[in-house]
Design a protein around this motif. Structure first.
Motif: not given
Lengths: 116, 114
Positions: A31-32, A97-100, A105, B34, B36, B46, B98-100, B102
């Motif tokens: 999604t992102t 990324s697939g979800d929130r 990542l 995280l 990496y 990761f 938002g979705s990470y 980073l």
């Protein structure tokens, strides 16, 4: 595990031409997607965030007209470096990324762009 | 203004010994961290993560410690192996970002000497 494929792995182009870099999520719907740029011995710098079906959000200092991002499907995002110049030479990496919720990542293997 | 700092650009460790990689952050909004690992001309892979509600997370030879009051985290690798030689990036994200999204440190190049 989740896999992100980035293509090409390296490209050499002449100054003034445009280059397209593809980023695909192979076994999940992204999604992102994020596009990073890394200079030698430097950190990964976030360039932009793209959500499927909407315009990308660019970080401060990143020219949106120069770095065109398209995220037309849940598995593909593209970064086009338009009218490339030698200073655009860098290592470009995408991640998806697939979800929130918080989870790692997954990164592509990067694209080494050299503009001559 | 670097929000995630890895002050040691490089580290050399003898095989079998412990490698300790350090990371400091300044943004108190960061709540997820995280590590990496990255080889040249490849994307980061990761390794391990930790939420701000914990102070330790362990996965095999890798342990991450978080000291929130000091805004400091560290990655311990024990025993170190030659295959661990790579650049290690510390990254952080904030709730609501938002979705990470980073934020990465500059990385520490680890060399494990056989």
């Amino acid at each position: 595990g989740a896999v992100v494929s980035q293509h090409p792995s390296w490209v050499i182009c002449k100054s003034g031409t445009s280059v397209k870099i593809e980023c695909r999520s192979l076994d999940f719907q992204a999604t992102t997607m994020f596009w990073y740029r890394q200079f030698p011995k430097q950190s990964l710098m976030l360039m932009a965030t793209s959500n499927e079906g909407s315009k990308a959000t660019y970080e401060q200092g990143v020219e949106k007209d120069k770095f065109l991002i398209n995220h037309a499907s849940l598995t593909l995002s593209t970064l086009t470096v338009t009218s490339a110049h030698p200073e655009d030479s860098s290592f470009y990496i995408c991640s998806a990324s697939g979800d929130r919720t918080h989870s790692p990542l997954h990164f592509g293997n990067g694209t080494r762009l050299t503009v001559t | 203004d670097q929000q995630v700092k890895q002050n040691s650009p490089s580290l050399s460790v003898q095989e079998g010994r412990i490698s300790i990689l350090n990371c400091d952050y300044t943004n108190s909004m960061f709540d997820y961290f995280l590590w990496y690992k990255k080889y040249p001309a490849e994307g980061p892979t990761f390794l391990i993560s930790i939420s701000s509600i914990k102070d330790k997370n362990e996965d095999g030879r890798f342990t991450v410690f978080l000291n929130k009051s000091a805004k400091h985290l560290s990655l311990h690798i024990v025993p170190s192996q030659p295959g661990d030689s790579a650049v290690y990036f510390c990254a952080a994200s904030a709730a609501g970002a938002g979705s990470y999204q980073l934020t990465f440190g500059k990385g520490t190049k680890l060399s494990v000497i056989p």
